[in-house]
Motif scaffolding. Structure first.
Motif, PDB file in Angstrom:
ATOM      1  N   ALA A 143      14.127  14.514   2.225  1.00 47.73           N
ATOM      2  CA  ALA A 143      13.880  13.998   3.324  1.00 47.73           C
ATOM      3  C   ALA A 143      12.749  14.187   3.460  1.00 47.73           C
ATOM      4  O   ALA A 143      11.685  14.131   4.201  1.00 47.73           O
ATOM      5  CB  ALA A 143      14.788  13.737   4.073  1.00 47.73           C
ATOM      6  N   LYS A 144      12.976  16.516   3.882  1.00 49.96           N
ATOM      7  CA  LYS A 144      11.889  17.241   4.377  1.00 49.96           C
ATOM      8  C   LYS A 144      10.816  17.000   3.435  1.00 49.96           C
ATOM      9  O   LYS A 144       9.246  16.332   4.007  1.00 49.96           O
ATOM     10  CB  LYS A 144      12.852  17.894   4.654  1.00 49.96           C
ATOM     11  N   ALA A 145      10.569  16.957   2.553  1.00 48.34           N
ATOM     12  CA  ALA A 145       9.360  16.632   1.554  1.00 48.34           C
ATOM     13  C   ALA A 145       8.085  14.730   2.021  1.00 48.34           C
ATOM     14  O   ALA A 145       7.653  15.429   2.097  1.00 48.34           O
ATOM     15  CB  ALA A 145       9.715  16.442  -0.489  1.00 48.34           C
TER      16      ALA A 145
ATOM     17  N   LEU B   1       4.498  13.029   5.275  1.00 48.91           N
ATOM     18  CA  LEU B   1       4.022  11.329   6.177  1.00 48.91           C
ATOM     19  C   LEU B   1       3.001  12.715   7.465  1.00 48.91           C
ATOM     20  O   LEU B   1       1.053  12.175   7.946  1.00 48.91           O
ATOM     21  CB  LEU B   1       4.986  11.056   7.483  1.00 48.91           C
ATOM     22  N   HIS B   2       3.233  13.739   7.763  1.00 44.69           N
ATOM     23  CA  HIS B   2       2.853  14.600   8.812  1.00 44.69           C
ATOM     24  C   HIS B   2       1.249  15.173   8.024  1.00 44.69           C
ATOM     25  O   HIS B   2       0.506  15.728   9.082  1.00 44.69           O
ATOM     26  CB  HIS B   2       3.310  15.891   9.024  1.00 44.69           C
ATOM     27  N   ASN B   3       1.519  15.645   6.899  1.00 42.54           N
ATOM     28  CA  ASN B   3       0.257  16.120   5.810  1.00 42.54           C
ATOM     29  C   ASN B   3      -1.052  14.814   6.208  1.00 42.54           C
ATOM     30  O   ASN B   3      -2.402  15.520   6.506  1.00 42.54           O
ATOM     31  CB  ASN B   3       0.319  16.993   5.022  1.00 42.54           C
ATOM     32  N   LYS B   4      -0.259  13.641   5.811  1.00 43.80           N
ATOM     33  CA  LYS B   4      -1.521  12.666   5.846  1.00 43.80           C
ATOM     34  C   LYS B   4      -1.814  11.921   7.725  1.00 43.80           C
ATOM     35  O   LYS B   4      -3.029  11.198   7.370  1.00 43.80           O
ATOM     36  CB  LYS B   4      -0.662  11.568   4.622  1.00 43.80           C
ATOM     37  N   ASN B   5      -1.776  12.761   8.187  1.00 42.19           N
ATOM     38  CA  ASN B   5      -1.233  12.273   9.688  1.00 42.19           C
ATOM     39  C   ASN B   5      -1.097  11.018   9.839  1.00 42.19           C
ATOM     40  O   ASN B   5      -2.456   9.686  10.640  1.00 42.19           O
ATOM     41  CB  ASN B   5      -3.049  12.994   9.904  1.00 42.19           C
TER      42      ASN B   5
ATOM     43  N   SER C 276       0.940  -0.721  -0.179  1.00 45.61           N
ATOM     44  CA  SER C 276      -0.266  -0.524   0.174  1.00 45.61           C
ATOM     45  C   SER C 276       0.863   1.271   0.119  1.00 45.61           C
ATOM     46  O   SER C 276       2.197   1.247   0.577  1.00 45.61           O
ATOM     47  CB  SER C 276      -1.186   0.395   1.632  1.00 45.61           C
ATOM     48  N   GLU C 277       0.362   2.398  -0.790  1.00 40.44           N
ATOM     49  CA  GLU C 277       1.334   3.186  -0.615  1.00 40.44           C
ATOM     50  C   GLU C 277       1.226   4.260   0.767  1.00 40.44           C
ATOM     51  O   GLU C 277       2.248   4.555   0.308  1.00 40.44           O
ATOM     52  CB  GLU C 277      -0.129   4.248  -2.031  1.00 40.44           C
ATOM     53  N   ASP C 278       0.269   4.017   1.441  1.00 39.95           N
ATOM     54  CA  ASP C 278       0.552   4.471   3.200  1.00 39.95           C
ATOM     55  C   ASP C 278       2.294   4.641   3.410  1.00 39.95           C
ATOM     56  O   ASP C 278       2.769   4.450   4.028  1.00 39.95           O
ATOM     57  CB  ASP C 278      -0.642   4.833   3.588  1.00 39.95           C
ATOM     58  N   TYR C 279       2.106   2.662   3.158  1.00 34.85           N
ATOM     59  CA  TYR C 279       2.639   1.980   4.471  1.00 34.85           C
ATOM     60  C   TYR C 279       3.911   2.016   3.597  1.00 34.85           C
ATOM     61  O   TYR C 279       5.436   2.758   4.836  1.00 34.85           O
ATOM     62  CB  TYR C 279       2.528   0.210   4.386  1.00 34.85           C
ATOM     63  N   VAL C 280       4.477   2.448   2.245  1.00 37.09           N
ATOM     64  CA  VAL C 280       5.773   2.322   1.665  1.00 37.09           C
ATOM     65  C   VAL C 280       5.865   3.302   2.572  1.00 37.09           C
ATOM     66  O   VAL C 280       7.064   4.051   2.356  1.00 37.09           O
ATOM     67  CB  VAL C 280       5.339   1.611   0.329  1.00 37.09           C
ATOM     68  N   LEU C 281       5.320   4.692   2.409  1.00 39.49           N
ATOM     69  CA  LEU C 281       5.663   6.028   2.893  1.00 39.49           C
ATOM     70  C   LEU C 281       5.775   5.977   3.983  1.00 39.49           C
ATOM     71  O   LEU C 281       7.103   7.235   4.314  1.00 39.49           O
ATOM     72  CB  LEU C 281       4.545   6.733   2.867  1.00 39.49           C
ATOM     73  N   GLN C 282       5.178   5.100   5.120  1.00 37.95           N
ATOM     74  CA  GLN C 282       5.916   5.177   6.651  1.00 37.95           C
ATOM     75  C   GLN C 282       7.385   4.460   6.299  1.00 37.95           C
ATOM     76  O   GLN C 282       7.812   5.019   7.353  1.00 37.95           O
ATOM     77  CB  GLN C 282       4.617   3.895   7.351  1.00 37.95           C
TER      78      GLN C 282
ATOM     79  N   GLU D 248      14.225   8.304   6.478  1.00 35.26           N
ATOM     80  CA  GLU D 248      14.763   9.143   6.135  1.00 35.26           C
ATOM     81  C   GLU D 248      14.937  10.191   7.428  1.00 35.26           C
ATOM     82  O   GLU D 248      14.806  11.440   6.891  1.00 35.26           O
ATOM     83  CB  GLU D 248      13.812   9.691   5.018  1.00 35.26           C
ATOM     84  N   LYS D 249      14.246   9.776   8.682  1.00 33.89           N
ATOM     85  CA  LYS D 249      13.368  10.537   9.959  1.00 33.89           C
ATOM     86  C   LYS D 249      14.700  11.221   9.545  1.00 33.89           C
ATOM     87  O   LYS D 249      15.136  11.770  10.718  1.00 33.89           O
ATOM     88  CB  LYS D 249      13.151   9.531  10.164  1.00 33.89           C
ATOM     89  N   GLN D 250      16.009  10.377  10.293  1.00 27.16           N
ATOM     90  CA  GLN D 250      17.533  10.860  10.454  1.00 27.16           C
ATOM     91  C   GLN D 250      18.449  11.163   9.423  1.00 27.16           C
ATOM     92  O   GLN D 250      19.579  12.385   9.495  1.00 27.16           O
ATOM     93  CB  GLN D 250      18.377   9.403  10.421  1.00 27.16           C
TER      94      GLN D 250
END
Length: 707
Positions: A443-445, A450-454, A423-429, A435-437
């Protein structure tokens, strides 16, 4: 070693006309202690190099009733009501005696001593200021407007034209009062900027282990102090928010009408309005270094810088006044030598002197320039001189930097393509966890999406960065690799379908991030810099303004540049440019199309901005480089201000041309009345006053110019 000369600025009150400003400057320069002096007529200021007192400066301006205060003084000039100004009271008394004179003349006859006496009183009361200056100028062989008026009024009295001399004195006083009023109106744009910052503020200062709150004048607030800003208060100093969340109205600085949300670590500016929440702000600049202080200083300096048309008018006026005096003398002497009637032709010569006053011509350009620059400052556009305002009106081509100008300058995720049922959302997570580090903009994008999709953030373990390739980590019991497609091709099989998808995204100017899990490619993420919402509309407006050519200059690769250009219908694209190559591109566009403006961010575009006829920086608010490098700064990072500014400059040029035509045409028509001998002092003063008021009120139309 010689001591460094003292340089001081003073604000001026009652500086009524451009010729008075020139004379005042000359008087101050004549003071022995003064090395140099420069009067800024538009901003009503004088800069003096030398150790002198306020009294000495006021003495130099006594001829015009000029009052002087220290520039740093917070108190601005108190506006004196029109009816309380000394010169206007005297003009009113003069009018009273003119009316009495005409009433008595109707009863007793024009030659009776009583009406003549009334007219003489009207002349003396209304003309005392004119005569003082006029006689002093005559003694020094200085010929300005008041000198010409003095000669004309005395000449009219000598040949017995008492009533006309009295009316001319009154009308001249009215003309000066209206000119002073309109100039004051033009200067209000600066005064409005100066009024927007509060004079005091509540700050929190450490005192031992405790903090104390105290109210201080802004001049006494230091860098590092904590500013307490309550809802509904104006922010007194530039600083960084350290506590609180609020919407701040930044219209005074940037021209933006919509308030901007501010939270911890956001920058705020002096003069902006805190609308909702309470904020604590750490002060980062002293009061004289705040953004609004710089804007005021730069706008005032801009008004002092003479535009090309003003330089032409000043040169023309220098020769025009002596020429008028010679013409007046010839009119007074030659016809009576040929046909007689000395009284009539001397009267005509005096009328030529009055109609020839260069006042309207001298004021035709500065009022328009001052008004336009002030209007632009209120709209969030900082124009650093009349010369730049005029040049922008002649622009034939505009070059745009891409990143941060036509685009937002912030990459955003545009596509998430997945394989094998992921799934798109799981791949994004999963990607976001890796990329968090990372500090990379891409990475910021991903984290922003992720933040906008909550979506909940997953926790990474054993994170490793691989220089030039990407990174990997263990996330949710999977080893996830994130990076370039070239690196992923060494870790997993990349089939033809995936290659086609990658090429399609790259043709659209997007950067592709590939994702591999357990030796299988599970997804592709397309990331691109987003075109500003307003860019397309702005370019359409520029075409409507008949800008001949638009070009995009960028350091980005050709596919990315072409994709952005295509979406904006720009046909001339120059990509992969280094800063020095942008400079050469500007020269090339100038050679092809004529005068060129460059729009960029004011930092890495500095060489190109400096080379263009007009350099325009985006986002001047808080950016020293933009304020220093560019000729014009769009303070709110708002591209929609560009068509407004070009429109304003063209309107200013049109009004300046109209003013010069009005000033010369009215005088020429009046002078032609000499040929049949119809020119009277009444017509002369109305032509002079009419021309002056016409150019002033025509210029004040620029106050209403809107975005």
């Amino acid at each position: 070693m010689a001591a460094t000369p003292i340089k001081q600025e003073y604000r001026l009150q009652n500086l009524s006309c451009a010729s008075c400003a020139a004379k005042f400057e000359k008087n101050v320069k004549a003071i022995p202690e003064v090395q140099d002096a420069q009067v800024n007529f538009g901003a009503s200021k004088i800069t003096v190099i030398g150790a002198i007192s306020v009294d000495q400066i006021e003495k130099a301006g006594a001829f015009d009733g000029i009052k002087v205060t220290q520039s740093a003084a917070r108190a601005l000039e108190q506006s004196t009501p029109f009816y309380r100004k000394k010169e206007n009271i005297l003009a009113g008394i003069s009018l009273l005696f003119v009316i009495l004179g005409y009433a008595l003349a109707a009863l007793q006859g024009e030659a009776h001593p009583l009406p003549v006496g009334m007219f003489i009183v009207a002349i003396l009361v209304g003309g005392i200021g004119i005569f003082k200056t006029g006689f002093r100028n005559l003694a020094r062989f200085e010929f300005d407007m008041k000198t010409l008026m003095t000669i004309a009024i005395i000449g009219a009295a000598i040949i017995g034209e008492w009533e006309e001399a009295a009316v001319v004195v009154f009308l001249f006083a009215v003309s000066e009062a209206l000119e002073a009023y309109s100039m004051d109106k033009a200067r209000q744009s600066i005064r409005g900027l100066m009024d927007i910052t509060p004079p005091t503020a509540i700050i929190k200062r450490a005192h031992g282990e405790h903090f104390h709150e105290l109210e201080l004048p802004t001049e006494d607030i230091e860098i590092g102090d904590i500013l307490i800003v309550k809802p509904g208060q104006k922010i007194a100093m530039d600083g960084i928010v350290i506590s609180g969340i609020s919407a701040v109205n930044q219209a005074a600085i940037t021209g933006e009408s919509i308030p901007v949300n501010k939270t911890v670590n956001d920058e705020v500016f002096a003069g902006t309005l805190n609308e909702e929440g309470a904020l604590e702000v750490r002060v980062t600049k002293r009061v004289e270094d705040t953004t609004i202080a710089k804007i005021i200083h730069l706008v005032e300096e801009a008004q002092a810088e003479k535009a090309p048309s003003q330089q032409f008018v000043d040169r023309f006026a220098k020769y025009y006044t002596p020429a008028i005096m010679i013409v007046a003398l010839l009119v007074a002497v030659i016809p009576p030598l040929l046909i007689g009637d000395w009284q009539h032709w001397i009267y005509q010569g005096l009328a030529v002197l009055v109609v020839g006053c260069p006042c309207a011509l001298v004021v035709s350009t500065p009022v328009a320039i001052v008004t336009a620059i002030g209007n632009a400052a209120r709209q969030g556009v900082l124009i650093k001189g009349g010369i730049h305002l005029e040049q922008l009106g002649h622009i034939e081509a505009i070059a745009f930097d891409k990143t941060g100008t036509l685009t937002k300058g912030q990459p955003a995720v545009t596509d998430i393509l997945t394989k094998d049922g992921w799934s798109e959302d799981y791949v994004l997570q999963l990607v976001a966890a890796v990329e968090k580090q990372s500090q990379h903009p891409l990475a910021k994008a991903i984290l922003n999406l992720l933040h906008n999709k909550n979506l909940p953030a997953l926790i990474p373990a054993e994170f490793q960065s691989v220089t030039g390739k990407g990174a990997y980590a263990t996330v949710d019991n999977h080893i996830i690799y994130v990076g370039s497609i070239a690196w992923m091709a060494t870790l997993a099989t990349v089939d033809k379908d995936v290659e086609n998808q990658v090429q399609k995204l790259q043709r659209q100017g997007k950067t592709v991030v590939a994702v591999v899990c357990q030796n299988k490619l599970i997804g592709l993420i397309g990331i691109a810099d987003q075109v500003r919402d307003e860019s397309k509309n702005v370019l359409q407006k520029l075409n409507a303004l008949k800008v001949k050519h638009i070009v995009m200059l960028t350091g980005d690769a050709e596919p990315t540049a072409q994709a952005i250009a295509k979406s904006l219908a720009i046909t001339d694209v120059r990509a992969s440019l280094l800063p020095e190559e942008k400079l050469m591109a500007i020269k090339n566009v100038h050679a092809q199309f004529g005068a060129v403006a460059m729009v960029g961010d004011g930092v890495n575009d500095a060489p190109a901005l400096a080379t263009a006829n007009v350099g325009i920086a985006m986002g001047g608010a808080g950016t020293d480089a933009a304020l220093e490098t560019a000729d014009i700064a769009l303070m709110g990072d708002d591209l929609t201000k560009l068509p407004y500014t070009i429109g304003l400059s063209r309107k200013t040029l049109r009004i300046i041309k109209e003013n010069i035509i009005f000033a010369l045409a009215l005088k020429l028509i009046a002078l032609l009345l000499v040929i049949p001998g119809w020119l009277t002092l009444w017509i002369a003063i109305f032509a002079d006053m009419g021309a002056t008021l016409l150019v002033v009120f025509n210029s004040l139309r620029l106050i209403k110019a809107k975005k």
